[in-house]
Write a protein that holds these residues in place. Structure first.
Motif, PDB file in Angstrom:
ATOM      1  N   ALA A   1      -0.371 -32.600  14.426  1.00 19.20           N
ATOM      2  CA  ALA A   1       0.919 -32.988  13.868  1.00 19.20           C
ATOM      3  C   ALA A   1       1.121 -32.600  12.564  1.00 19.20           C
ATOM      4  N   ASP A   2       0.605 -32.300  11.953  1.00 18.98           N
ATOM      5  CA  ASP A   2       0.568 -31.580  10.364  1.00 18.98           C
ATOM      6  C   ASP A   2       0.581 -30.022  10.280  1.00 18.98           C
ATOM      7  N   LYS A   3       0.166 -29.605  11.575  1.00 25.90           N
ATOM      8  CA  LYS A   3      -0.029 -28.141  11.758  1.00 25.90           C
ATOM      9  C   LYS A   3      -1.150 -27.747  10.456  1.00 25.90           C
ATOM     10  N   HIS A   4      -2.079 -28.330  10.374  1.00 21.78           N
ATOM     11  CA  HIS A   4      -3.178 -28.079   9.256  1.00 21.78           C
ATOM     12  C   HIS A   4      -3.767 -26.703   9.441  1.00 21.78           C
ATOM     13  N   PRO A   5      -4.205 -25.800   8.407  1.00 19.25           N
ATOM     14  CA  PRO A   5      -4.585 -24.635   8.590  1.00 19.25           C
ATOM     15  C   PRO A   5      -6.161 -24.684   8.867  1.00 19.25           C
ATOM     16  N   VAL A   6      -6.468 -23.727   9.478  1.00 12.03           N
ATOM     17  CA  VAL A   6      -8.213 -23.581   9.765  1.00 12.03           C
ATOM     18  C   VAL A   6      -8.644 -22.128   9.559  1.00 12.03           C
ATOM     19  N   MET A   7      -9.497 -22.112   8.280  1.00 14.07           N
ATOM     20  CA  MET A   7     -10.016 -21.110   7.888  1.00 14.07           C
ATOM     21  C   MET A   7     -11.084 -20.292   9.184  1.00 14.07           C
ATOM     22  N   TYR A   8     -10.794 -18.914   9.380  1.00 14.82           N
ATOM     23  CA  TYR A   8     -11.768 -18.295  10.445  1.00 14.82           C
ATOM     24  C   TYR A   8     -12.662 -17.157   9.629  1.00 14.82           C
ATOM     25  N   TYR A   9     -12.122 -16.485   8.586  1.00 13.40           N
ATOM     26  CA  TYR A   9     -12.831 -15.237   8.227  1.00 13.40           C
ATOM     27  C   TYR A   9     -12.014 -14.823   6.998  1.00 13.40           C
ATOM     28  N   HIS A  10     -12.864 -14.382   5.972  1.00 11.33           N
ATOM     29  CA  HIS A  10     -12.578 -13.722   4.860  1.00 11.33           C
ATOM     30  C   HIS A  10     -13.407 -12.607   4.415  1.00 11.33           C
ATOM     31  N   LYS A  11     -12.641 -11.590   3.912  1.00  8.54           N
ATOM     32  CA  LYS A  11     -13.485 -10.268   3.363  1.00  8.54           C
ATOM     33  C   LYS A  11     -12.850  -9.682   2.165  1.00  8.54           C
TER      34      LYS A  11
ATOM     35  N   ARG B   1       0.906  -1.281  -0.025  1.00  3.75           N
ATOM     36  CA  ARG B   1       0.043   0.023  -0.095  1.00  3.75           C
ATOM     37  C   ARG B   1       0.805   1.387  -0.189  1.00  3.75           C
ATOM     38  N   LYS B   2       2.165   1.077   0.556  1.00  2.00           N
ATOM     39  CA  LYS B   2       2.941   2.220   0.540  1.00  2.00           C
ATOM     40  C   LYS B   2       3.352   2.699  -0.906  1.00  2.00           C
ATOM     41  N   ILE B   3       3.508   1.687  -1.756  1.00  3.93           N
ATOM     42  CA  ILE B   3       3.973   1.913  -3.146  1.00  3.93           C
ATOM     43  C   ILE B   3       2.640   2.047  -4.160  1.00  3.93           C
ATOM     44  N   ALA B   4       1.405   1.745  -3.565  1.00  2.00           N
ATOM     45  CA  ALA B   4       0.405   1.793  -4.244  1.00  2.00           C
ATOM     46  C   ALA B   4      -0.780   1.925  -3.589  1.00  2.00           C
ATOM     47  N   PRO B   5      -0.824   3.283  -2.925  1.00  4.96           N
ATOM     48  CA  PRO B   5      -1.886   3.682  -2.048  1.00  4.96           C
ATOM     49  C   PRO B   5      -3.438   3.365  -2.454  1.00  4.96           C
ATOM     50  N   ASP B   6      -3.683   3.307  -3.857  1.00  3.71           N
ATOM     51  CA  ASP B   6      -5.165   2.970  -4.567  1.00  3.71           C
ATOM     52  C   ASP B   6      -5.670   1.724  -4.744  1.00  3.71           C
ATOM     53  N   VAL B   7      -4.767   0.602  -4.218  1.00  4.76           N
ATOM     54  CA  VAL B   7      -4.834  -0.763  -4.381  1.00  4.76           C
ATOM     55  C   VAL B   7      -6.270  -1.012  -3.610  1.00  4.76           C
ATOM     56  N   HIS B   8      -7.035  -1.979  -4.014  1.00  7.74           N
ATOM     57  CA  HIS B   8      -8.161  -2.494  -3.251  1.00  7.74           C
ATOM     58  C   HIS B   8      -7.413  -3.455  -2.071  1.00  7.74           C
ATOM     59  N   VAL B   9      -8.236  -3.784  -0.951  1.00  4.44           N
ATOM     60  CA  VAL B   9      -7.450  -4.481   0.234  1.00  4.44           C
ATOM     61  C   VAL B   9      -8.696  -5.492   0.346  1.00  4.44           C
ATOM     62  N   GLY B  10      -8.117  -6.827   0.586  1.00  6.94           N
ATOM     63  CA  GLY B  10      -8.881  -7.941   1.037  1.00  6.94           C
ATOM     64  C   GLY B  10      -8.242  -8.578   2.158  1.00  6.94           C
ATOM     65  N   LYS B  11      -8.860  -9.480   3.006  1.00  6.42           N
ATOM     66  CA  LYS B  11      -8.297  -9.886   4.230  1.00  6.42           C
ATOM     67  C   LYS B  11      -8.745 -11.371   4.417  1.00  6.42           C
ATOM     68  N   ILE B  12      -8.029 -12.183   4.852  1.00  6.85           N
ATOM     69  CA  ILE B  12      -8.230 -13.746   5.107  1.00  6.85           C
ATOM     70  C   ILE B  12      -7.506 -13.938   6.385  1.00  6.85           C
ATOM     71  N   LEU B  13      -8.396 -14.560   7.500  1.00 10.49           N
ATOM     72  CA  LEU B  13      -7.739 -15.129   8.660  1.00 10.49           C
ATOM     73  C   LEU B  13      -7.711 -16.579   8.630  1.00 10.49           C
ATOM     74  N   ILE B  14      -6.640 -17.120   8.637  1.00 12.92           N
ATOM     75  CA  ILE B  14      -6.378 -18.452   8.518  1.00 12.92           C
ATOM     76  C   ILE B  14      -5.151 -18.510   9.832  1.00 12.92           C
ATOM     77  N   GLN B  15      -5.358 -19.681  10.653  1.00 14.42           N
ATOM     78  CA  GLN B  15      -4.256 -20.021  11.409  1.00 14.42           C
ATOM     79  C   GLN B  15      -4.209 -21.375  11.706  1.00 14.42           C
ATOM     80  N   ARG B  16      -2.813 -21.999  11.635  1.00 14.27           N
ATOM     81  CA  ARG B  16      -2.764 -23.309  11.789  1.00 14.27           C
ATOM     82  C   ARG B  16      -2.870 -23.653  12.970  1.00 14.27           C
ATOM     83  N   ASP B  17      -3.243 -25.172  13.087  1.00 16.97           N
ATOM     84  CA  ASP B  17      -3.672 -25.970  14.307  1.00 16.97           C
ATOM     85  C   ASP B  17      -2.249 -26.115  14.899  1.00 16.97           C
ATOM     86  N   GLU B  18      -1.842 -25.492  15.818  1.00 16.39           N
ATOM     87  CA  GLU B  18      -0.485 -26.118  16.395  1.00 16.39           C
ATOM     88  C   GLU B  18      -0.462 -27.444  17.210  1.00 16.39           C
ATOM     89  N   SER B  19      -1.805 -27.633  17.729  1.00 13.03           N
ATOM     90  CA  SER B  19      -1.838 -29.019  18.523  1.00 13.03           C
ATOM     91  C   SER B  19      -2.007 -30.031  17.522  1.00 13.03           C
TER      92      SER B  19
END
Length: 219
Positions: free
Chosen positions: A114-124, A94-112
Motif C-alpha cells: 500500500a505504501d509502495k515501500h522501497p526494497v534494496m537489492y544491490y549497491h556498488k 558523465r557527458k559533461i564530466a567524463p572523469d567522474v567516478h561512478v556508483g550504482k544502487i538498485l532499489i525498487q519499490r514494492d508495487e504490491s
C-alpha cells in the motif's frame, strides 16, 4: 508546502519548453529520450555548479590574466545512479564530466504494498567515495523512500550528508518533505516541483514511468 532552503529549482528558460514533450502522453519513446536528455543536460550542469570549486589563475589567448577564475575538479566527484531510470541522468552527468567516478544502487519499490515501500537489492561504490562529493541521480522524486534508503546507504559508506546533492527532473512536495526531514543536510536540485502524489504514489501531473518511457519498455 513548507520552504526548504536546501532545494534548488533550475531556472533555465528552456526548461518549460523541454518539459512539455516529456509530459505529453503521445510522445514516442525516441522523442521522449531526446527531449529528456536535453533537459537532463541542463540539470546536470546545475548540479555540477553546486559542487565545491577552486579559484585559479589562468591566461587567456589574448594574453590577459584572470586571477579569479574557478574550476571544479570533477575527477574527485562521484555520480551515483539509482538503477534503472537514474542511469539516464548519470549519463548526462558523465557527458559533461567524463572523469567522474561512478556508483550504482538498485532499489525498487514494492508495487504490491500500500505504501509502495522501497526494497534494496544491490549497491556498488568506488573506493574513496567517503571523501568525494556525490551527485545522486534519479529523475523522479515521488514518496522519497528510495532516495532516503540510497542516502542511508551512502552514509553507511562514510559519505557526509552535506556532500550529497540529489538531482531529479520532477519532484513531488511529499517527497521533498520526506527527504528533507530525514536528511536536512542533503541538497536537492530539480527542474520542477509538481502538485502532489495520487493514491498510487505517482507524481501528478507527472509524466508517467520515466524509465519505461526513456528506454521504450512500456507495456
Amino acid at each position: 508546502m513548507a520552504s526548504f532552503p536546501q532545494v534548488t529549482v533550475c531556472k533555465h528558460s528552456a526548461i518549460p519548453h523541454l518539459l512539455t514533450p516529456i509530459r505529453d502522453v503521445t510522445t514516442s519513446s525516441v522523442q521522449f529520450a531526446y527531449y529528456a536528455s536535453r533537459l537532463m543536460a541542463l540539470l546536470a550542469e546545475e548540479a555540477m555548479a553546486m559542487l565545491p570549486a577552486q579559484q585559479v589563475s589562468i591566461t587567456t589567448p589574448t594574453g590577459a590574466t584572470l586571477p579569479d577564475a574557478v574550476r571544479i575538479n570533477t575527477s574527485k566527484v562521484c555520480a551515483v545512479s539509482i538503477i534503472r531510470a537514474g542511469d539516464s541522468l548519470l549519463e548526462a552527468v558523465r557527458k559533461i564530466a567524463p572523469d567522474v567516478h561512478v556508483g550504482k544502487i538498485l532499489i525498487q519499490r514494492d508495487e504490491s504494498s500500500a505504501d509502495k515501500h522501497p526494497v534494496m537489492y544491490y549497491h556498488k561504490f568506488p573506493l574513496g567515495i567517503a571523501r568525494m562529493p556525490v551527485i545522486l541521480c534519479d529523475p523522479m522524486l515521488a514518496t522519497g523512500g528510495s532516495v532516503i534508503m540510497a542516502v542511508n546507504t551512502l552514509l553507511d559508506a562514510g559519505c557526509r550528508a552535506e556532500s550529497i546533492i540529489f538531482a531529479n527532473v520532477i519532484a513531488a512536495p511529499e517527497g521533498i518533505e520526506a527527504v528533507s526531514s530525514a536528511h536536512p543536510a542533503v541538497r536537492i536540485v530539480t527542474c520542477v516541483i509538481d502538485a502532489s502524489l495520487n493514491d498510487n504514489k505517482y507524481i501528478m501531473p507527472g509524466l508517467g514511468d520515466f524509465g519505461d518511457r526513456f528506454y521504450g519498455t512500456e507495456v
